[in-house]
Enzyme design. Structure first.
Site, PDB file in Angstrom:
ATOM      1  N   GLY A   1       1.234   4.751   1.809  1.00 32.48           N
ATOM      2  CA  GLY A   1       0.320   5.529   2.864  1.00 32.48           C
ATOM      3  C   GLY A   1       0.450   6.574   2.978  1.00 32.48           C
ATOM      4  N   GLY A   2       0.819   7.573   3.917  1.00 36.45           N
ATOM      5  CA  GLY A   2       0.496   9.286   3.423  1.00 36.45           C
ATOM      6  C   GLY A   2       1.847   9.462   3.994  1.00 36.45           C
TER       7      GLY A   2
ATOM      8  CG  ASP B   1      -2.186   9.174  10.915  1.00 32.12           C
ATOM      9  OD1 ASP B   1      -3.450   9.676  10.953  1.00 32.12           O
ATOM     10  OD2 ASP B   1      -1.091   9.197   9.627  1.00 32.12           O
TER      11      ASP B   1
ATOM     12  NE  ARG C   1       5.959   4.508  -4.380  1.00 30.98           N
ATOM     13  CZ  ARG C   1       5.361   3.820  -4.634  1.00 30.98           C
ATOM     14  NH1 ARG C   1       5.115   2.334  -5.503  1.00 30.98           N
ATOM     15  NH2 ARG C   1       4.933   4.668  -6.099  1.00 30.98           N
TER      16      ARG C   1
ATOM     17  N   GLY D   1       0.887  -1.644  -0.400  1.00 30.65           N
ATOM     18  CA  GLY D   1       0.063  -0.005   0.207  1.00 30.65           C
ATOM     19  C   GLY D   1       1.113   1.865  -0.219  1.00 30.65           C
TER      20      GLY D   1
ATOM     21  CE  LYS E   1       3.988   3.782   6.305  1.00 28.85           C
ATOM     22  NZ  LYS E   1       2.546   3.858   6.223  1.00 28.85           N
TER      23      LYS E   1
END
Ligand SMILES: *[C@@H]1O[C@H](CO)[C@@H](O)[C@H](O)[C@H]1NC(C)=O
Ligand SMILES: *[C@@H]1O[C@H](CO)[C@@H](O)[C@H](O)[C@H]1NC(C)=O
Ligand SMILES: *[C@@H]1O[C@H](CO)[C@@H](O)[C@H](O)[C@H]1NC(C)=O
Ligand SMILES: *[C@@H]1O[C@H](CO)[C@@H](O)[C@H](O)[C@H]1NC(C)=O
Ligand SMILES: *[C@@H]1O[C@H](CO)[C@@H](O)[C@H](O)[C@H]1NC(C)=O
Ligand SMILES: *[C@@H]1O[C@H](CO)[C@@H](O)[C@H](O)[C@H]1NC(C)=O
Ligand SMILES: *[C@@H]1O[C@H](CO)[C@@H](O)[C@H](O)[C@H]1NC(C)=O
Ligand SMILES: *[C@@H]1O[C@H](CO)[C@@H](O)[C@H](O)[C@H]1NC(C)=O
Length: 663
Positions: free
Chosen positions: A353-354, A470, A357, A351, A373
Site C-alpha cells: 500500500g501507500g 484515507d 507492505r 499487498g 503492516k
C-alpha cells in the site's frame, strides 16, 4: 519469625496429610494449606487453570492474557463489623517460566480483594490483571497486593525489573525490594531471579498490633530466612473489607510466559501452616537440561551460545522509549512478528500500500491470524501521538472496523498488527482483480452502509473525534461475512506530523482528497466525507475517481456523473458489470449522495450523521439539480494546487508534499 503451628493445627494437619488440602475454622481463625491443588479447590477465571498434576497455572503462555484464582469462600478479616482488620499470614510457592531466560515477562501477585469478580476492564501486561489506567490507586478498589514484578514500570515507580512489593489499591508499591533474601548463615543479601524458572517461596505477614507488613522470600531449598526482605507499616483497616477474598492474579504481555503456584497456605490470626515441599507438584520442563560439568565442549558451547545470543539480540532488536510504558499491553515483540510471518517472506505478502507492505501472519502460541503492516518510518515526530491513537482505536469495537491489535517498533520501522480479513479489499472486487467475483449491488449497498456507520461512529460517537484521512476501496476490507470493514487507520496522521517549514503535507490518496486540503492541509471530518463521497461513486460506478482516458487526458468521475445527470441519463453511470441487477432507488441515492459528499465546498457537504439518515431513508436528500451542483472538479483541484498530481501519476500515493503558498 520462624513459624510455629498450634498443636491443634498440627494434629489436624497430620490428619489431613493424605489429602492435598486441609481447611478448617476455629471461630474466625481460618486456616488452610495446599501442597498441590485439585480441580475444585479454587475458583479460577481467564487464562487460569489447575493442571492435572496439581499446579495452579495462572497464565498459560498466551499473550495478553490475565487470570485469577481465588479461595472459594470469603474470609472474615474484621474482628467485628467495621472493626479493625486482624492479623493474617500466608505463604506460597511460585515459579515463572518464560520461553526466554534473557527476556523478562509480566509478573504475578497475591491479592486480598472485596470480590473475586475482577473488573473485565482490568488490563493484562503491567497491570497484572488487577486494575486499569483509570482505576489504578482508586481507594474504592479495596485491595491489598504483594506483587512479584518482572518488568520495570516507571509510571509505577518500580525499582527494577525483578522485585517484590507490597501495594494498596494499585500498582505503586508502599515498599518494595529487589527479589532475594538475607542468608541466615552470613546475613548477606542474595539476589534471586523471578524468571529463573525455579520454584521459590514467599511469606507475607500482617500484624494488626503495629500495622506491620512483612514480606520474605527464599529459594525452595532454604528455610524461611530470619531477616525479611522488607517490612513496612500500613494500617489495612479501611483498605481490606470486613469480608474479603484471597487469591492470585497474573497477566502476560507479549512474551510467552507462564506463571505457576505450586502450594499455598494461609492463616488468620496465626502463622501460616508450613507447605509440604516434598509433596509439591512438578513444574513443566522448559529449555535445555543444564549441563553437569563445565568441560571444554561446554565452554565452547557457551561461547557459541553467547555469540548466537548477541546475534539474535541484534536480529530481533527493537526500539523502545520510556513513553511507551503505558502502551505495554499493546506492544508485540518483533520476534513474534518475525516468526508469525516466517521472516516477512514474500509468500505471505498480502499487498503493498501507500505506506508499506502488508503480510499475513499466524502468531506463535495463540495461532491467531493477523495482518502485519510494515512501515518504514524514521521520524520520531508524532510517533507518540500516533501510537496513542492506534492504541485508542484498538479499544473501539465496531463491527465495521478492522481492529488494530497492537504495534512494534524497530529502528526506522514500525509494525502495525491488525485483525486478518480473509476476503481482501473492496477494490479487488470492483475491478475483478485476482480472479475475485464482481460484487453484487446488494453487497455494495451493505458495504456502503457499514462504512458510513463506522465513520459516523468515529466522527461523532467515540469519545474522541477520529478522522480516517484515507478512505478508499483498497482500505475497505471484507470479513468472512462480506461486511465492509474500514482499515488502515491513522497512518496518514503519522505522516501529517512531518513538519518541514518549506512544505505542508497533503496526506491521503489523490482523487479522494478534498480540494481544500490543497491549501489548508488540515484534515477534518468533512475531508473524510469528501473521500466517502468518492467511495460511494466508485463503488456504484465501478470507475476510479480519476480516469486516464488516454495518454494525457483525464476525467474526473464526479464531472462525468454530473454530466450524465444533466443529460438525464444518471443511471448509465451504474457499473455495467452488475448487468442491471440493482435497486434503482438505492443506486440513484448512492450517486446523488456521492456527488453531495464530494462537493468542492466543504460547507455544502453533509455530516456523517446526515449521510446515515439519507442512506437509511429517514431523511430525503435535499432537492438538488445537476445545475446546482455544477462544478468542475478538475478546474477546482488545479486551482488548489493539485495540478502536479493530476497531470502526474494517478497511482495511490502515501505522502505528497505541496509547496506552501504554491496556490
Ligand atoms: C490460554 O488461555 C486462553 C484463555 O482462556 C485460551 O484462549 C488459550 O487457548 C489458552 N492457550 C493455551 C495454549 O492453552
Ligand atoms: C459500617 O460502615 C458503613 C459505612 O461506613 C455503615 O454504612 C454501616 O452502617 C457500618 N456498620 C456498622 C455495623 O457499624
Ligand atoms: C461477575 O461479573 C459478571 C460479568 O462481569 C456478572 O455477570 C456477574 O453477575 C458478577 N458476579 C458477581 C457475584 O458480582
Ligand atoms: C473510583 O472508583 C469508583 C467506583 O468504581 C468510581 O465511582 C470513582 O469515580 C473512581 N474514582 C476515580 C478518581 O477514578
Ligand atoms: C542484586 O541485584 C541488584 C539489582 O539488580 C543489584 O543492584 C545488586 O548489586 C545485586 N546484589 C548482589 C549481592 O548481587
Ligand atoms: C488501624 O485503624 C483502625 C481504624 O482506624 C484503628 O482502630 C486501629 O487501632 C489502627 N491500628 C493501629 C495499629 O494503629
Ligand atoms: C469470503 O470468505 C469466506 C471465509 O473465508 C469464504 O467462505 C467466502 O467464499 C469468501 N467470499 C468471497 C466472495 O470470496
Ligand atoms: C474510463 O476509461 C475507460 C477505459 O479507458 C472507459 O471505458 C470509461 O468509460 C472511462 N470512464 C469515464 C468516467 O470516463
Amino acid at each position: 519469625m520462624p513459624s510455629k503451628i498450634k498443636p491443634v493445627s498440627m494434629l489436624l494437619q497430620l490428619l489431613f496429610l493424605s489429602l492435598n488440602l486441609a481447611a478448617f475454622t476455629s471461630g474466625d481463625d481460618h486456616q488452610f494449606f495446599y501442597s498441590a491443588f485439585s480441580e475444585n479447590d479454587l475458583v479460577v477465571d481467564g487464562a487460569t487453570t489447575i493442571t492435572s498434576n496439581g499446579l495452579l497455572e495462572l497464565t498459560n503462555g498466551t499473550d495478553q492474557q490475565k487470570g485469577h484464582a481465588f479461595y472459594p469462600t470469603p474470609l472474615r478479616f474484621a474482628r467485628s463489623p467495621n472493626g479493625t482488620v486482624q492479623s493474617f499470614s500466608t505463604s506460597f510457592v511460585f515459579a515463572i517460566l518464560s520461553v526466554y531466560t534473557d527476556l523478562s515477562a509480566h509478573g504475578m501477585a497475591f491479592v486480598v480483594a472485596p470480590s473475586r469478580n475482577f473488573s473485565s476492564a482490568a488490563l493484562p501486561g503491567q497491570f497484572l490483571g488487577l486494575t486499569d489506567i483509570q482505576n489504578n490507586g482508586n481507594v474504592s478498589n479495596h485491595f491489598f497486593v504483594v506483587e512479584l514484578d518482572t518488568i520495570q514500570n516507571k509510571e509505577f515507580n518500580d525499582l527494577n525489573a525483578n522485585h517484590a512489593g507490597a501495594n494498596v489499591n494499585g500498582l505503586k508499591s508502599l515498599e518494595s525490594y529487589y527479589a532475594g533474601y538475607y542468608s541466615d548463615e552470613d546475613g548477606k543479601f542474595r539476589n534471586l531471579s523471578l524468571i529463573s524458572r525455579e520454584a521459590m517461596q514467599v511469606w507475607i505477614d500482617y500484624d494488626d498490633k503495629v500495622s506491620g507488613i512483612t514480606v520474605t522470600m527464599a529459594p525452595l531449598k532454604v528455610a524461611r530466612p530470619i531477616k525479611p526482605l522488607f517490612t513496612t507499616t500500613y494500617n489495612l483497616t479501611g483498605v481490606v473489607t470486613d469480608v474479603a477474598y484471597i487469591g492470585f492474579s497474573s497477566a502476560t504481555g507479549t512474551i510467552n510466559t507462564r506463571h505457576y503456584v505450586l502450594g499455598w497456605s494461609f492463616s488468620m490470626n496465626g502463622p501460616a501452616p508450613a507447605i509440604d515441599i516434598a509433596r509439591l507438584p512438578k513444574l513443566p520442563r522448559m529449555g535445555p537440561k543444564p549441563r553437569s560439568k563445565p568441560t571444554a565442549a561446554f565452554v565452547l558451547t557457551v561461547g557459541t551460545a553467547v555469540f548466537l545470543l548477541i546475534r539474535r539480540h541484534l536480529k530481533y532488536a527493537e526500539l523502545r522509549e520510556d513513553w511507551e510504558v503505558e502502551f505495554g499491553p499493546h506492544r508485540f515483540s518483533y520476534k513474534d512478528l518475525f516468526y508469525a510471518t516466517e521472516g516477512f517472506k514474500d509468500k505471505h505478502l498480502l499487498g503493498i500500500g501507500g505506506f508499506g507492505r502488508v503480510y499475513k501472519g499466524i502468531l506463535p502460541v495463540s495461532k491467531l491470524e493477523v495482518a502485519v503492516k510494515r512501515v518504514s518510518h524514521d521520524s520520531k515526530q508524532g510517533m507518540k501521538e500516533f501510537i496513542a491513537e492506534v492504541v485508542s482505536i484498538g479499544h473501539i469495537q465496531h463491527r465495521n472496523l478492522v481492529r488494530v491489535l497492537g504495534y512494534c517498533r524497530r529502528r526506522g520501522e514500525l509494525f502495525l498488527v491488525y485483525e486478518y480479513m480473509p476476503n481482501g479489499s473492496v477494490d479487488k472486487y470492483l475491478y475483478g482483480k485476482e480472479g475475485k467475483p464482481i460484487l453484487s449491488w446488494a453487497n455494495r449497498w451493505h458495504i456502503i452502509k457499514g462504512i458510513a456507520s463506522c465513520l459516523l461512529y468515529l466522527h461523532e460517537e467515540w469519545e474522541k473525534v477520529i478522522i480516517h484521512r484515507d478512505i478508499k476501496p483498497s482500505n475497505v476490507l471484507l470479513d468472512s461475512d462480506m461486511n465492509g470493514r474500514l482499515g488502515d487507520f491513522g497512518l496518514a496522521r503519522l505522516y501529517d506530523h512531518d513538519t518541514d517549514p518549506q512544505t505542508t503535507h497533503v496526506v491521503g490518496t489523490i482523487g479522494y482528497l478534498a480540494p481544500e486540503l490543497g491549501h489548508t492541509s488540515k484534515a477534518t471530518p468533512l475531508t473524510d466525507v469528501f473521500a466517502f463521497g468518492m467511495f460511494l461513486l466508485e463503488v456504484t460506478c465501478g470507475q476510479r475517481p480519476i480516469n486516464e482516458t488516454s495518454q494525457d487526458s483525464q476525467c474526473m468521475l464526479v464531472d462525468w456523473v454530473l454530466e450524465r445527470w444533466g443529460s438525464a441519463s444518471l443511471l448509465e453511470t451504474v457499473d455495467s458489470r452488475i448487468e442491471g441487477n440493482y435497486n434503482i432507488d438505492e443506486a440513484c441515492l448512492a450517486l446523488k449522495l456521492g456527488l453531495l459528499c464530494s462537493h468542492p465546498f466543504s460547507n455544502a457537504r453533509p455530516t456523517m450523521r446526515q449521510v446515515m439518515q439519507y442512506l437509511e431513508g429517514d431523511t430525503l436528500l435535499p432537492g438538488m439539480t445537476p445545475t446546482d451542483m455544477r462544478f468542475h472538479m478538475m478546474a477546482i483541484m488545479q486551482n488548489e494546487g493539485f495540478e502536479d498530481y493530476i497531470t502526474g501519476s494517478t497511482a495511490s500515493i502515501g505522502t505528497t508534499s505541496v509547496l506552501s503558498g504554491g496556490r
